[in-house]
Each structure stands twice: as C-alpha cells, then as structure tokens.
Enzyme design. Structure first.
Site, PDB file in Angstrom:
ATOM      1  N   CYS A  61      -4.347  10.240 -20.635  1.00 56.32           N
ATOM      2  CA  CYS A  61      -4.057  11.749 -21.053  1.00 56.32           C
ATOM      3  C   CYS A  61      -5.250  12.236 -22.151  1.00 56.32           C
ATOM      4  O   CYS A  61      -5.518  11.557 -23.036  1.00 56.32           O
ATOM      5  CB  CYS A  61      -2.686  11.208 -21.856  1.00 56.32           C
ATOM      6  SG  CYS A  61      -2.260  12.814 -22.609  1.00 56.32           S
ATOM      7  N   GLN A 116      10.947  14.216   1.539  1.00 57.33           N
ATOM      8  CA  GLN A 116      10.442  13.073   0.664  1.00 57.33           C
ATOM      9  C   GLN A 116       9.400  12.849   0.441  1.00 57.33           C
ATOM     10  O   GLN A 116       8.666  11.777  -0.158  1.00 57.33           O
ATOM     11  CB  GLN A 116      11.242  11.767   1.524  1.00 57.33           C
ATOM     12  CG  GLN A 116      12.731  12.097   1.812  1.00 57.33           C
ATOM     13  CD  GLN A 116      13.049  11.016   3.017  1.00 57.33           C
ATOM     14  OE1 GLN A 116      13.393   9.896   2.736  1.00 57.33           O
ATOM     15  NE2 GLN A 116      13.133  11.383   4.099  1.00 57.33           N
ATOM     16  N   HIS A 173      10.944  13.172  -3.944  1.00 58.33           N
ATOM     17  CA  HIS A 173      10.311  11.909  -4.523  1.00 58.33           C
ATOM     18  C   HIS A 173       9.113  12.390  -5.108  1.00 58.33           C
ATOM     19  O   HIS A 173       7.882  11.590  -5.569  1.00 58.33           O
ATOM     20  CB  HIS A 173      10.134  10.860  -3.331  1.00 58.33           C
ATOM     21  CG  HIS A 173      11.156  10.224  -2.892  1.00 58.33           C
ATOM     22  ND1 HIS A 173      11.064   9.960  -1.591  1.00 58.33           N
ATOM     23  CD2 HIS A 173      12.341   9.927  -3.303  1.00 58.33           C
ATOM     24  CE1 HIS A 173      12.086   9.299  -1.409  1.00 58.33           C
ATOM     25  NE2 HIS A 173      12.697   9.402  -2.280  1.00 58.33           N
ATOM     26  N   ASP A 187       3.064  14.727  -0.429  1.00 63.91           N
ATOM     27  CA  ASP A 187       1.821  15.183  -0.070  1.00 63.91           C
ATOM     28  C   ASP A 187       1.580  16.687  -0.350  1.00 63.91           C
ATOM     29  O   ASP A 187       0.245  17.339   0.092  1.00 63.91           O
ATOM     30  CB  ASP A 187       1.372  14.634   1.255  1.00 63.91           C
ATOM     31  CG  ASP A 187       2.285  15.288   2.400  1.00 63.91           C
ATOM     32  OD1 ASP A 187       3.123  16.392   2.351  1.00 63.91           O
ATOM     33  OD2 ASP A 187       2.602  14.592   3.342  1.00 63.91           O
TER      34      ASP A 187
HETATM   35  P1  NAD Z   1       9.088   5.960   7.126  1.00 64.69           P
HETATM   36  O1  NAD Z   1       7.803   5.592   7.053  1.00 64.69           O
HETATM   37  O2  NAD Z   1      10.198   5.197   6.759  1.00 64.69           O
HETATM   38  O3  NAD Z   1       9.492   6.524   8.581  1.00 64.69           O
HETATM   39  C1  NAD Z   1       8.457   7.361   9.257  1.00 64.69           C
HETATM   40  C2  NAD Z   1       9.383   7.943  10.257  1.00 64.69           C
HETATM   41  O4  NAD Z   1       8.747   8.940  11.080  1.00 64.69           O
HETATM   42  C3  NAD Z   1       9.789   7.299  11.486  1.00 64.69           C
HETATM   43  O5  NAD Z   1      11.413   7.302  11.436  1.00 64.69           O
HETATM   44  C4  NAD Z   1       9.247   7.236  12.651  1.00 64.69           C
HETATM   45  O6  NAD Z   1       9.867   6.953  13.846  1.00 64.69           O
HETATM   46  C5  NAD Z   1       8.878   8.609  12.294  1.00 64.69           C
HETATM   47  N1  NAD Z   1       7.479   9.292  13.046  1.00 64.69           N
HETATM   48  C6  NAD Z   1       6.609   8.763  13.258  1.00 64.69           C
HETATM   49  N2  NAD Z   1       5.562   9.475  13.620  1.00 64.69           N
HETATM   50  C7  NAD Z   1       6.022  10.534  13.830  1.00 64.69           C
HETATM   51  C8  NAD Z   1       5.669  11.808  14.578  1.00 64.69           C
HETATM   52  N3  NAD Z   1       4.408  12.241  14.982  1.00 64.69           N
HETATM   53  N4  NAD Z   1       6.479  12.864  14.551  1.00 64.69           N
HETATM   54  C9  NAD Z   1       8.035  12.459  14.323  1.00 64.69           C
HETATM   55  N5  NAD Z   1       8.432  11.423  13.767  1.00 64.69           N
HETATM   56  C10 NAD Z   1       7.548  10.616  13.579  1.00 64.69           C
HETATM   57  O7  NAD Z   1       9.137   7.227   6.488  1.00 64.69           O
HETATM   58  P2  NAD Z   1      10.192   8.033   5.529  1.00 64.69           P
HETATM   59  O8  NAD Z   1      11.669   7.831   6.255  1.00 64.69           O
HETATM   60  O9  NAD Z   1       9.963   9.291   5.086  1.00 64.69           O
HETATM   61  O10 NAD Z   1      10.463   7.077   4.060  1.00 64.69           O
HETATM   62  C11 NAD Z   1       9.229   6.529   3.454  1.00 64.69           C
HETATM   63  C12 NAD Z   1       9.100   7.053   1.969  1.00 64.69           C
HETATM   64  O11 NAD Z   1       7.994   7.114   1.880  1.00 64.69           O
HETATM   65  C13 NAD Z   1       9.672   8.398   1.631  1.00 64.69           C
HETATM   66  O12 NAD Z   1      10.095   8.362   0.419  1.00 64.69           O
HETATM   67  C14 NAD Z   1       8.493   9.132   1.619  1.00 64.69           C
HETATM   68  O13 NAD Z   1       8.352  10.044   0.383  1.00 64.69           O
HETATM   69  C15 NAD Z   1       7.212   7.991   1.278  1.00 64.69           C
HETATM   70  N6  NAD Z   1       6.100   8.546   2.165  1.00 64.69           N
HETATM   71  C16 NAD Z   1       5.421   9.706   1.997  1.00 64.69           C
HETATM   72  C17 NAD Z   1       4.327   9.902   2.728  1.00 64.69           C
HETATM   73  C18 NAD Z   1       3.685  11.343   2.593  1.00 64.69           C
HETATM   74  O14 NAD Z   1       3.995  11.991   1.561  1.00 64.69           O
HETATM   75  N7  NAD Z   1       3.128  11.811   3.581  1.00 64.69           N
HETATM   76  C19 NAD Z   1       3.704   8.994   3.541  1.00 64.69           C
HETATM   77  C20 NAD Z   1       3.985   7.670   3.472  1.00 64.69           C
HETATM   78  C21 NAD Z   1       5.439   7.204   2.972  1.00 64.69           C
END
Ligand code: NAD
Length: 249
Positions: free
Chosen positions: A149, A102, A120, A105
């Site tokens: 663009c 999801q 996503h 990055d």
């Molecule tokens: P979320 O933000 O809803 O939840 C994060 C989850 O990660 C939680 O269940 C939490 O308990 C867990 N978590 C936190 N730190 C952790 C660690 N060190 N090790 C293991 N687990 C850990 O994230 P989501 O469910 O992916 O949904 C959010 C949406 O936002 C997604 O669509 C995602 O694409 C997007 N998003 C992406 C990024 C990225 O690309 N890095 C960052 C933020 C949000």
C-alpha cells in the site's frame, strides 16, 4: 443441438420481462483464460489450497506469484470473445438486464455490458489488508511481490474472493433479488459447483424462471434446473442465440 431448442430459447428471452445471465470460467476460455475444472483446468496444475485466505495471509508472496502467473500476466493480452460480445448486444437491445458473473477478469465490462455483478470480485481492484483502502490495479507495480500500500505499507490483496472468504453483502443481495425476480436466465460456462454462487440459478429456477444453459458438457444444472440445454462452445452458441433473439425482436 436442434433448431427447435435454439428457437425455443430465443422465444423465451424475447418474451421475458426480466432476463439475466449467470456466467462462469467457461465463457472466458475462448479468450485464453483457462477454467479451474476439467482436463485443461487450472486445478490439474495448481493446488486449490493455495487460493485459501489463510494461505494468502501466511504466504502473500507465494500466493501473489501464482495470481500473477494465472491471471495478471494473461489478462493484459486477453480480450472479450464473441460470447461476451453477444451478451453485450442483448443488453444493448434491452433483452438482458444484468450479468451476474463468477469471473474476476472484467471481460463483460470490456465487451460493453454495463450492469455486471461480480460475485467473486475483480482483479481490476486491490485492497490494503491493513488500512482497507481500495486501489485500481492499473498503476500498482507487480514487479516486487507482494505489492504494498502506498499509504501505509500494508500488503495489497486482489479484490477477489478467496476460498473461505465471504461474498460481499451488496453483490450477494442484488444477485439473489435478481434471481427471485427473473423469468428467464442464461447460464453460461459454469459447473455450478462453487457455492454459494452456484445457488443463484437454483433460486431463479425455484421462483419460476426458465433456465437456458450453454456449456460444452453437462453441469450440476443440466436436466435438473435447466429447461433448455444448448450444448457447445459459448463463442459459437451465444452469438447464434443473440442473433435468433434479435432477428425478429
Ligand atoms: P469451472 O472452472 O469450475 O468450470 C468451467 C465450466 O465451463 C465447465 O462447466 C466447462 O464445461 C465449461 N466450459 C469450458 N469451456 C467452455 C466453452 N468454450 N464454452 C462453454 N462452456 C465451457 O468454472 P466455474 O464454474 O466458473 O467455477 C470456477 C471458479 O473459478 C469461479 O468462481 C470463477 O470465478 C473462478 N475462475 C474465474 C476465471 C476467470 O475470471 N476467467 C477463470 C478460472 C476460474
């Protein structure tokens, strides 16, 4: 976590014909990218309504300023962590067929995974809202926002899925097919609350896959779709799991 649970998870992956990973923001937290939910989450600081497609259409400059602050400015310095690398090791050893993420990055590809379904989208690409041409982000200047663009002057949008936007058909189809075929799944660092992405582990579960989950806290899957719950940080748990899979594999 008991050694029994880790061994059980390792055996499941070793015995699987088809195992894939489903990852969320939690896997990138140890790379310095905050998740959306939870105490350190981005939603405690930013308004989710600003990530709506309609908001972007009406206020591309404001939307872009947020995107740069949250993702683009950080990502330059962010590197894959031990959890991303453990998944790459499992793929290289033939134990993982794909990662469905999801995340936007690009850290799974940087770590070495070659089959990554970006549910996503990705910040590594942009698309013109006018002529629909796609561009690599590298090479697009972000000093004047919104970026335009070079061909037609239309506003560029990051090639990510905003709230209220549909999932690209091909990615949705491939992820769903994989979930139906898999006999094992590793779910890492996701609340499971974002739909329709959150349904992927449920599809695998309903089709008989064993679901292994790694998270620092219980999610929508724990004790419901999850068969083996490994509680802890992804950067600690995934390398331990990969080592247990590969030591006798
Ligand atoms: P979320 O933000 O809803 O939840 C994060 C989850 O990660 C939680 O269940 C939490 O308990 C867990 N978590 C936190 N730190 C952790 C660690 N060190 N090790 C293991 N687990 C850990 O994230 P989501 O469910 O992916 O949904 C959010 C949406 O936002 C997604 O669509 C995602 O694409 C997007 N998003 C992406 C990024 C990225 O690309 N890095 C960052 C933020 C949000």
């Amino acid at each position: 976590m008991s050694n029994g649970a880790l061994e059980n998870a390792a055996r499941t992956i070793r015995d699987a014909r088809c195992c894939f990973a489903f990852t969320g923001a939690g896997i990138s937290v140890e790379s310095g990218i905050p998740p959306f939910r939870g105490p350190q989450g981005l939603w405690s600081k930013y308004d989710p309504a600003k990530f709506e497609m309609n908001y972007f259409r009406r206020h591309p400059k404001e939307s872009w300023e947020l995107l740069v602050e949250i993702f683009y400015s950080r990502q330059v310095a962010c590197r894959p962590n031990r959890a991303h690398r453990a998944l790459a090791e499992l793929e290289a050893a033939g134990r993982l067929v794909a990662v469905v993420t999801q995340n936007i990055d690009g850290l799974h590809q940087q770590a070495g995974n070659t089959t990554v379904l970006e549910y996503h989208g990705s910040t590594s690409r942009m698309q013109c809202m006018n002529c629909r041409r796609k561009f690599p982000t590298q090479g697009v200047r972000l000093d004047a926002l919104p970026p335009k663009c070079p061909d037609c002057g239309g506003v560029l949008k990051p090639d990510i899925v905003f709230f209220s936007e549909g999932i690209p058909d091909d990615v949705h189809r491939d992820a769903t097919t994989l979930a139906r075929q898999a006999d094992a799944l590793i779910v890492v660092g996701t609340t499971g609350e974002v739909q329709p992405a959150g349904r992927i582990p449920w599809i695998a579960h309903h089709n008989g896959a064993t679901v292994i989950e790694i998270n620092t806290r219980e999610s929508a899957y724990t004790y419901r779709a999850t068969d083996i719950y490994l509680e802890g940080k992804a950067g600690r748990m995934l390398p331990m799991l990969a080592e247990a899979v590969l030591k006798t594999g």
